[in-house]
Write a protein that holds these residues in place. Sequence first.
Motif, PDB file in Angstrom:
ATOM      1  N   SER A   1       0.817  -1.214   0.000  1.00  0.00           N
ATOM      2  CA  SER A   1       0.000   0.000   0.000  1.00  0.00           C
ATOM      3  C   SER A   1       0.853   1.267   0.000  1.00  0.00           C
ATOM      4  O   SER A   1       0.357   2.348  -0.314  1.00  0.00           O
ATOM      5  N   LEU A   2       2.134   1.137   0.307  1.00  0.00           N
ATOM      6  CA  LEU A   2       3.042   2.296   0.246  1.00  0.00           C
ATOM      7  C   LEU A   2       3.134   2.863  -1.164  1.00  0.00           C
ATOM      8  O   LEU A   2       3.476   4.024  -1.347  1.00  0.00           O
ATOM      9  N   PHE A   3       2.845   2.046  -2.161  1.00  0.00           N
ATOM     10  CA  PHE A   3       3.011   2.451  -3.555  1.00  0.00           C
ATOM     11  C   PHE A   3       1.735   2.979  -4.196  1.00  0.00           C
ATOM     12  O   PHE A   3       1.687   3.199  -5.398  1.00  0.00           O
ATOM     13  N   LEU A   4       0.700   3.197  -3.386  1.00  0.00           N
ATOM     14  CA  LEU A   4      -0.521   3.816  -3.897  1.00  0.00           C
ATOM     15  C   LEU A   4      -0.261   5.302  -4.172  1.00  0.00           C
ATOM     16  O   LEU A   4       0.630   5.895  -3.576  1.00  0.00           O
ATOM     17  N   PRO A   5      -1.044   5.905  -5.068  1.00  0.00           N
ATOM     18  CA  PRO A   5      -0.779   7.296  -5.483  1.00  0.00           C
ATOM     19  C   PRO A   5      -1.342   8.353  -4.526  1.00  0.00           C
ATOM     20  O   PRO A   5      -2.251   9.105  -4.869  1.00  0.00           O
ATOM     21  N   PHE A   6      -0.786   8.431  -3.337  1.00  0.00           N
ATOM     22  CA  PHE A   6      -1.259   9.401  -2.354  1.00  0.00           C
ATOM     23  C   PHE A   6      -0.989  10.824  -2.836  1.00  0.00           C
ATOM     24  O   PHE A   6       0.069  11.108  -3.363  1.00  0.00           O
ATOM     25  N   THR A   7      -1.970  11.707  -2.627  1.00  0.00           N
ATOM     26  CA  THR A   7      -1.795  13.100  -3.031  1.00  0.00           C
ATOM     27  C   THR A   7      -1.646  14.038  -1.837  1.00  0.00           C
ATOM     28  O   THR A   7      -0.993  15.057  -1.931  1.00  0.00           O
ATOM     29  N   ASN A   8      -2.255  13.685  -0.716  1.00  0.00           N
ATOM     30  CA  ASN A   8      -2.199  14.548   0.461  1.00  0.00           C
ATOM     31  C   ASN A   8      -2.005  13.672   1.697  1.00  0.00           C
ATOM     32  O   ASN A   8      -2.884  13.592   2.556  1.00  0.00           O
ATOM     33  N   LEU A   9      -0.873  13.036   1.790  1.00  0.00           N
ATOM     34  CA  LEU A   9      -0.592  12.099   2.869  1.00  0.00           C
ATOM     35  C   LEU A   9      -0.296  12.858   4.148  1.00  0.00           C
ATOM     36  O   LEU A   9       0.538  13.763   4.159  1.00  0.00           O
ATOM     37  N   GLY A  10      -0.969  12.495   5.228  1.00  0.00           N
ATOM     38  CA  GLY A  10      -0.777  13.199   6.486  1.00  0.00           C
ATOM     39  C   GLY A  10      -0.119  12.360   7.565  1.00  0.00           C
ATOM     40  O   GLY A  10       0.595  12.866   8.407  1.00  0.00           O
ATOM     41  N   LEU A  11      -0.359  11.039   7.551  1.00  0.00           N
ATOM     42  CA  LEU A  11       0.145  10.170   8.605  1.00  0.00           C
ATOM     43  C   LEU A  11       0.399   8.782   8.045  1.00  0.00           C
ATOM     44  O   LEU A  11      -0.433   8.234   7.326  1.00  0.00           O
ATOM     45  N   VAL A  12       1.540   8.213   8.406  1.00  0.00           N
ATOM     46  CA  VAL A  12       1.878   6.829   8.062  1.00  0.00           C
ATOM     47  C   VAL A  12       2.106   6.100   9.381  1.00  0.00           C
ATOM     48  O   VAL A  12       2.876   6.567  10.225  1.00  0.00           O
ATOM     49  N   ILE A  13       1.448   4.966   9.558  1.00  0.00           N
ATOM     50  CA  ILE A  13       1.632   4.158  10.766  1.00  0.00           C
ATOM     51  C   ILE A  13       2.175   2.802  10.342  1.00  0.00           C
ATOM     52  O   ILE A  13       1.584   2.123   9.498  1.00  0.00           O
TER      53      ILE A  13
END
Length: 83
Positions: free
Chosen positions: A31-43
Amino acid sequence: VYHSRLSNNERVEIWNAVMVGAKIVVGARSSLFLPFTNLGLVIVDEEHDPSYKQNDPNPRYNARDAAIYLALQSKAHIILGSA
């Protein structure tokens, strides 16, 4: 929820949802390779677990390190959980 047992159609649906700004994504290493546009938090839970280090098949990567790099590049917060 994003994981390896999804069908191709389900993967496309999640990919598109992330592109338009899905608020929360729970997923496996990939899921790290999904196209995030406004990532705020990674756990990253259980970050000490050796399963985060992909050995086979290629490409080989350390998902914990990739998550840290993704958070830095996105100016997002990161939480690393461990026992």
